[in-house]
Design an enzyme around this catalytic site. Structure first.
Site, mmCIF file in Angstrom:
data_model
loop_
_atom_site.group_PDB
_atom_site.id
_atom_site.type_symbol
_atom_site.label_atom_id
_atom_site.label_comp_id
_atom_site.label_asym_id
_atom_site.label_seq_id
_atom_site.Cartn_x
_atom_site.Cartn_y
_atom_site.Cartn_z
ATOM 1 N N GLY A 50 -10.146 -2.536 -12.923
ATOM 2 C CA GLY A 50 -11.309 -3.393 -13.092
ATOM 3 C C GLY A 50 -11.025 -4.805 -13.559
ATOM 4 N N LEU A 103 -4.738 7.190 2.104
ATOM 5 C CA LEU A 103 -3.351 6.766 2.290
ATOM 6 C C LEU A 103 -3.005 6.401 3.732
ATOM 7 C CD1 LEU A 103 -1.448 9.245 -0.085
ATOM 8 C CD2 LEU A 103 -2.563 7.077 -0.628
ATOM 9 N N CYS A 147 -3.227 10.123 -5.939
ATOM 10 C CA CYS A 147 -4.282 9.712 -5.029
ATOM 11 C C CYS A 147 -5.301 10.830 -4.899
ATOM 12 C CB CYS A 147 -3.717 9.382 -3.669
ATOM 13 S SG CYS A 147 -5.024 8.871 -2.547
ATOM 14 N N ASN A 166 -13.657 4.525 -2.690
ATOM 15 C CA ASN A 166 -12.894 4.559 -1.445
ATOM 16 C C ASN A 166 -12.334 5.938 -1.215
ATOM 17 O OD1 ASN A 166 -9.728 4.731 -1.371
ATOM 18 N ND2 ASN A 166 -10.212 3.679 -3.287
ATOM 19 N N LYS A 174 0.857 -1.175 0.000
ATOM 20 C CA LYS A 174 0.000 0.000 0.000
ATOM 21 C C LYS A 174 0.898 1.231 0.000
ATOM 22 C CE LYS A 174 -2.150 -0.613 3.795
ATOM 23 N NZ LYS A 174 -3.416 -0.101 4.292
ATOM 24 N N ILE A 196 -9.848 6.140 1.466
ATOM 25 C CA ILE A 196 -9.001 5.685 2.577
ATOM 26 C C ILE A 196 -8.071 6.816 3.013
ATOM 27 C CG2 ILE A 196 -7.301 3.961 3.295
ATOM 28 C CD1 ILE A 196 -10.052 2.750 2.568
ATOM 29 N N LYS A 251 2.669 5.878 -11.302
ATOM 30 C CA LYS A 251 1.257 5.524 -11.435
ATOM 31 C C LYS A 251 0.451 6.744 -11.858
ATOM 32 C CE LYS A 251 -2.310 3.033 -8.865
ATOM 33 N NZ LYS A 251 -2.494 2.139 -7.704
ATOM 34 N N GLY A 290 -6.813 -5.018 -8.392
ATOM 35 C CA GLY A 290 -7.174 -4.297 -7.181
ATOM 36 C C GLY A 290 -8.452 -4.810 -6.562
ATOM 37 N N THR A 317 -7.534 5.324 -9.450
ATOM 38 C CA THR A 317 -8.993 5.442 -9.434
ATOM 39 C C THR A 317 -9.480 6.706 -10.154
ATOM 40 O OG1 THR A 317 -8.786 6.474 -7.266
ATOM 41 C CG2 THR A 317 -9.325 4.144 -7.315
HETATM 42 C C1 LIG Z 1 -9.539 0.430 -1.085
HETATM 43 C C2 LIG Z 1 -8.542 0.940 -2.071
HETATM 44 C C3 LIG Z 1 -7.373 1.530 -1.635
HETATM 45 C C4 LIG Z 1 -6.437 2.005 -2.535
HETATM 46 N N1 LIG Z 1 -5.285 2.550 -2.064
HETATM 47 C C5 LIG Z 1 -4.317 2.932 -2.943
HETATM 48 C C6 LIG Z 1 -3.077 3.394 -2.472
HETATM 49 O O1 LIG Z 1 -2.816 3.453 -1.285
HETATM 50 N N2 LIG Z 1 -2.144 3.778 -3.396
HETATM 51 C C7 LIG Z 1 -2.374 3.695 -4.739
HETATM 52 O O2 LIG Z 1 -1.486 4.021 -5.513
HETATM 53 N N3 LIG Z 1 -3.550 3.242 -5.202
HETATM 54 C C8 LIG Z 1 -4.525 2.862 -4.339
HETATM 55 N N4 LIG Z 1 -5.723 2.378 -4.815
HETATM 56 C C9 LIG Z 1 -5.935 2.300 -6.266
HETATM 57 C C10 LIG Z 1 -5.634 0.896 -6.804
HETATM 58 O O3 LIG Z 1 -4.295 0.565 -6.619
HETATM 59 C C11 LIG Z 1 -5.997 0.785 -8.277
HETATM 60 O O4 LIG Z 1 -5.234 1.712 -9.016
HETATM 61 C C12 LIG Z 1 -7.461 1.058 -8.543
HETATM 62 O O5 LIG Z 1 -8.243 0.477 -7.521
HETATM 63 C C13 LIG Z 1 -7.934 0.545 -9.892
HETATM 64 O O6 LIG Z 1 -7.814 -0.850 -9.994
HETATM 65 P P1 LIG Z 1 -9.031 -1.877 -9.714
HETATM 66 O O7 LIG Z 1 -10.179 -1.420 -10.535
HETATM 67 O O8 LIG Z 1 -8.497 -3.209 -10.115
HETATM 68 O O9 LIG Z 1 -9.312 -1.784 -8.268
HETATM 69 C C14 LIG Z 1 -6.679 1.899 -3.920
HETATM 70 C C15 LIG Z 1 -7.847 1.301 -4.364
HETATM 71 C C16 LIG Z 1 -8.785 0.822 -3.468
HETATM 72 C C17 LIG Z 1 -10.033 0.194 -3.983
#
Ligand SMILES: Cc1cc2nc3c(=O)[nH]c(=O)nc-3n(C[C@H](O)[C@H](O)[C@H](O)COP(=O)(O)O)c2cc1C
Ligand SMILES: Cc1cc2nc3c(=O)[nH]c(=O)nc-3n(C[C@H](O)[C@H](O)[C@H](O)COP(=O)(O)OP(=O)(O)OC[C@H]3O[C@@H](n4cnc5c(N)ncnc54)[C@H](O)[C@@H]3O)c2cc1C
Ligand SMILES: Cc1cc2nc3c(=O)[nH]c(=O)nc-3n(C[C@H](O)[C@H](O)[C@H](O)COP(=O)(O)OP(=O)(O)OC[C@H]3O[C@@H](n4cnc5c(N)ncnc54)[C@H](O)[C@@H]3O)c2cc1C
Ligand SMILES: Cc1cc2nc3c(=O)[nH]c(=O)nc-3n(C[C@H](O)[C@H](O)[C@H](O)COP(=O)(O)O)c2cc1C
Ligand code: FES
Ligand code: FES
Lengths: 311, 268, 311, 268
Positions: free
Chosen positions: C252, C81, C138, C77, C53, C79, C173, C273, C201
């Site tokens: 996704g 960080l 983020c 979300n 994370k 969160i 990223k 993710g 996201t």
């Molecule tokens: C609960 C949650 C927490 C996340 N925390 C971070 C993070 O700390 N740092 C980061 O670079 N991306 C974070 N992301 C983004 C994911 O790494 C990813 O880029 C994003 O969810 C898209 O992928 P997915 O559709 O497969 O979830 C988070 C996503 C979710 C759902």
């Protein structure tokens, strides 16, 4: 189909002092043909206004197929503003529009300021047109469109000029594919628009794994449907506090509860797009849901919940 | 005249409905091929062979299926092949289930009895579906009638009811002529007396060849096309096909201008 | 758990000459804890690399609840960080990371250049770290983050400085919430990054209709899951032709076919993710699907299909 | 010691599994309330009352349910209330259906027999579920045991098996004491001999009041919390609750640090 209200006013919304809709529901441009397509199949009375597909100065045949593709949470399109052009539109659709009970909004686009203004000029002659929705954000055309929607200076100039050429209701449709939608929305308001509608489609694409090719002929298209709803809600929540003019919410609305979300987020009215494909009678369903909602919550007007989530 | 009538006269030739229907029958009649009889809750408008219905099943887009036969004012039949998510789901639905449908949609086949000495139906695979309905409608026509039906192999064969000349082909030769249905058509057509009208439905390759054959012998041909459809009713402009109009190439909507087109005008 | 490959090399991918993954699958930052959370429950061997994370200089407790919300096509979300800070991370996670068979990537963020550089400095001392993923995108923190991700000049400077401070694998990223992702990606490449990962996201929000409030405490959050896949694919298709460095695809991905779509669109590796939440063993399922796919298609390496959709 | 053991010792006290389970029983036992017995396909790790399982049903997030009882090394029971999409779906599943589950998850209740003269369980509505399991586990404990169970009305009542003092409350007075379960607790608790340990589960308001009562009489209290969970296993940091640690306020994860917490440390 006379020009009288059939609702008790519960769902009446005002988008400008002289622009009042008896139902807050409109079809989203491009997902309901020219407005007359389903006249034999569903009841149009549930729509407070009709919005045409995007009309341009010249007829456009649109992009090469494949132009549409279903995805797990919505769809992609690269129609490319296919339309019959303003002159044929004016000629062929007068009967229908003149008889429609609600407001008649024509969605227009152009590849330069001059084109927008010329289309407006021709439509100003039609007394059966009540307002315009300016599409500055179609992701499916090479020139024009998208540049207006992403650059607030260019957009301000365009909308200002359109404003000078019409007193009719003027709504500008925003693209979500920008870093800072608030500055765009504010520019539009300052230029004299009466409302913004948001959102147009997101950039989207899919790969046809069998053919090992992009699913759309144009590779990237516009993404719409349930999957874009959270984006639309987020952008409306962001823009709402910055604007005095009303927001018309668009993006993935499929049912009454979705519609309520949009009102609570700050939309004064809504447009339904992709949901027409899975349910041609979606407007009726949402209309009835909203009427019941008002009754259940004991509110005298749907306008009472506009933006409550931000209070 | 009501407004909707006025408008319809202007642009929409047929009446269409969006309504609930009950599944009266859903039976596997050949390999991965089902026959389904649907009973709309209220009268279903008149339809023509070549027209289709939308079934509202899973996901975002409804699915188009040709009307394969009618029983009176309400019931109609479709034939379908299981190829993906929606047809899979459809095949699992029980008798008595209720689904939403819309139709009849699009424009069907045209036949002017007097102008032809024979009608030739050419169907490949599940493409026979609309031709079954057409075959029923041609029952009392005096001209000669031929139904060419082609399948991959004998397990896929579905045959139309009624009398007439049915000519069968399978690609693997497991039944009837060995080869494609257009190969068979090519061999037989010279024997029939002109002028003929050909009606074809099936994969793109089949249609293209059928048009070539029609051109060669100077017969008329109508073909029923398939494209991916988002709405099936002229709302989205997604289902276009290239068409040679008098003014030159243009796009036509398969759902609204078709699915039946003059085969010689389609640019494959 | 020894450092040896268990696949026959079918799924081996190279992200830099000296950075080779035995599996193209990684967990997306923030959806897999620090990497060690499921060590007793699933087999980690299906991951070619582990990504932590986001780690910051100081510990962060994150945003106030509600921090998560399910939507019809994904989740939101905010969160913020939340993490234990770099020092505790280094202390507590050494055992796990040192024993992990694949590459060890730490995702880092900061509110200014200095913070990013200080975190890197502390991690450079850990020989069990193989690379960094720089989170400049983020949407859930007030200061910092997002500005870097949307301004190509600021970003170029940041990445350039990080590059000067590490020879390790450096991946940046990207956020999708920008008007022009290509210029951002190119800036990152020019600044010396070894790869870009995309997408983070989307902006997203939902309204809790019962409470008449935004579903997330912070109103707007990050939208992830199946609903964002078309956006991710579109942006990868756009960026791919502009870049020489590899793209790591995110957004996704839920199953093997989704993964194939990403490879065909131009991703050299993928991150999973949100799918971890509905299927903790998703990496295993995708891994097996990919192995079978290669066999079925008769290809000797998954790298053979990277970008085929654009050829 | 294997690596996973090492790691587990470091941060994870319990063994957990992600696996298939067969539904052995799924019965409506009270208004909108179901009892389900699940048979995991392989041995299910040891569990403690207060721990929960994830069921993988519809949509993006799995759904957490407290273990409400165990039968041997495999089977366990849950009690659930139908309140939305997933519980609706769950209630329709037939005996013999297979679902994915993960567990046991989180930390359960702690009871040091020797330290208390009585144990008081306080459950509101479906919050009784984990307390049923705890009640089973307290069977052979010598201290006094009281189970306070509160429901909206008599149609919702579910009662634990086994002996002991069960004190029932309904808000409408249709059975037992008329009022909330914490009202009843407040009236009764003075009669019990200290020191007591209270275990509470139910709506937030109930928990808050139970903590107030525990504080007033200086009893220990553990409460089982609920928050929306995306993962249920420490991956996402979504399920936080405010906790008064020694160093001050901080967030704790309900799924991993809880769902059972020292009631006096939670900031409501
Ligand atoms: C609960 C949650 C927490 C996340 N925390 C971070 C993070 O700390 N740092 C980061 O670079 N991306 C974070 N992301 C983004 C994911 O790494 C990813 O880029 C994003 O969810 C898209 O992928 P997915 O559709 O497969 O979830 C988070 C996503 C979710 C759902
Ligand atoms: C006017 C019209 C009439 C039709 N009549 C019939 C009929 O009578 N009987 C019948 O079985 N089918 C008919 N079809 C095809 C039918 O609509 C598709 O088989 C159906 O939509 C597949 O849905 P699915 O969800 O099961 O498959 P999907 O999961 O959508 O697709 C599975 C595979 O089929 C391909 N596919 C998708 N749509 C079509 C299509 N329209 N045509 C061919 N392949 C497609 C996809 O590319 C994909 O590879 C007709 C199509 C049209 C346009
Ligand atoms: C650790 C833990 C243990 C639980 N144990 C049990 C149990 O033993 N039996 C049982 O019946 N339920 C239990 N729950 C609650 C259960 O998880 C929810 O009822 C379930 O997730 C609802 O899913 P749904 O899709 O049916 O409802 P949804 O459609 O998700 O939600 C319906 C309504 O319920 C609300 N809701 C959603 N999640 C929760 C939640 N976690 N708690 C309360 N309300 C919620 C939503 O806000 C919404 O208004 C537990 C929850 C947790 C966190
Ligand atoms: C097939 C299709 C065609 C569209 N054509 C137009 C158009 O011509 N002009 C326009 O402004 N928007 C067009 N849109 C965008 C919609 O009006 C709407 O903004 C978008 O689809 C999001 O709403 P939805 O999720 O409810 O569909 C089109 C959308 C679709 C799906
Ligand atoms: S499918 Fe929508 S216009 Fe034909
Ligand atoms: S629910 Fe994901 S960390 Fe608790």
């Amino acid at each position: 189909m006379e020009k009288k209200s059939f609702s008790s006013g519960l769902l009446r919304v005002k988008l400008r002092d002289d622009f009042i809709l008896e139902s807050p529901i409109m079809p989203a441009s491009g997902t309901f043909g020219y407005g007359d397509e389903l006249v034999d199949m569903i009841e149009l009375k549930y729509y407070g206004a009709i919005i045409s597909k995007t009309i341009t100065l010249q007829p456009r045949s649109g992009n090469l197929p494949e132009r549409i593709c279903e995805t797990s949470c919505g769809m992609l399109n690269s129609i490319g503003l296919a339309n019959i052009g303003v002159d044929r539109f004016v000629r062929e659709k007068e009967v229908f529009y003149s008889n429609f009970h609600g407001k008649r909004i024509v969605n227009i686009s152009g590849s330069c300021e001059g084109e927008y203004l010329e289309v407006i000029k021709r439509l100003e002659k039609c007394e059966w047109v009540d307002g315009y929705e300016i599409n500055v954000s179609c992701p499916n055309v090479d020139r024009g469109g998208i540049a207006f929607g992403t650059d607030s200076h260019v957009l301000r100039s365009l909308i200002g000029k359109i404003r000078n050429n019409t007193d009719r209701f003027l709504m500008v449709k925003l693209t979500p594919n920008v870093s800072d939608i608030c500055s765009i929305a504010v520019a539009v308001q300052e230029a004299g628009a009466d409302a913004v509608s948001m959102i147009n489609t997101l950039y989207g694409a899919a790969i046809d794994v069998e053919r090992k090719k992009p699913a759309l002929g144009r590779v990237v298209g516009g993404y719409s449907g349930p999957g874009i709803k959270p984006v639309a809600i987020a952008l409306i929540l962001k823009v709402k506090p910055e604007l005095d003019i009303p927001i018309v919410g668009i993006g993935g609305i499929c049912n009454g509860e979705d519609a309520i979300e949009f009102f609570m987020a700050g939309a004064s009215a809504i447009q339904i797009g992709t949901a027409h494909f899975s349910n041609p009678a979606v407007a009726k369903d949402i209309y009835n849901y909203l009427v019941n909602y008002c009754a259940k919550e004991g509110i005298s007007s749907i306008e009472k919940i506009v933006g409550v989530a931000l209070r | 005249m009501s407004m909707s009538e006025k408008i319809r006269q202007n642009s929409l030739p047929e009446e269409r409905k969006f309504l609930d229907a009950i599944i009266e029958r859903n039976e596997c009649i050949a390999s991965e091929t089902y026959e389904m009889v649907l009973l709309p809750e209220i009268d279903f408008p008149p339809s023509k062979p070549g027209q289709f219905v939308n079934l509202y099943l899973k996901g975002i887009f409804p699915r188009p299926f040709s009307i394969a036969g009618r029983y009176g004012e309400k019931e109609f039949k479709i034939l379908y092949k299981v190829i993906g998510k929606n047809t899979e789901y459809l095949s699992g639905l029980q008798k008595g289930s209720r689904i939403k449908i819309a139709g009849p949609l699009g424009h069907g086949f045209e036949w002017k009895e007097k102008e032809y000495s024979g009608f030739v139906l050419v169907g490949g695979g599940i493409g026979v579906a609309p031709l079954f309905y057409l075959w029923d409608n041609l029952k009392n026509v005096e001209a000669k009638k031929y139904f060419f039906a082609g399948f991959k192999n004998s397990s896929e064969i579905v045959e139309p009811d009624g009398l007439g000349n049915i000519l069968l082909a399978t690609e693997d030769g497991s039944a009837g002529y060995k080869g494609t249905v257009v190969d068979l058509l090519e061999e037989e057509i010279e024997k029939f007396s002109s002028p003929l009208k050909i009606f074809a439905c099936g994969p793109g390759g089949l249609l293209k060849k059928a048009v070539t054959i029609a051109n060669r012998f100077n017969h008329d041909i109508e073909i029923a096309l398939e494209t991916v459809m988002a709405c099936g009713m002229g709302l989205c402009q997604g289902c276009v096909v290239k068409y040679m109009a008098e003014e030159g190439e243009e796009f036509r909507l398969v759902c609204k201008d078709g699915p039946v087109f003059d085969g010689k005008k389609i640019i494959f």
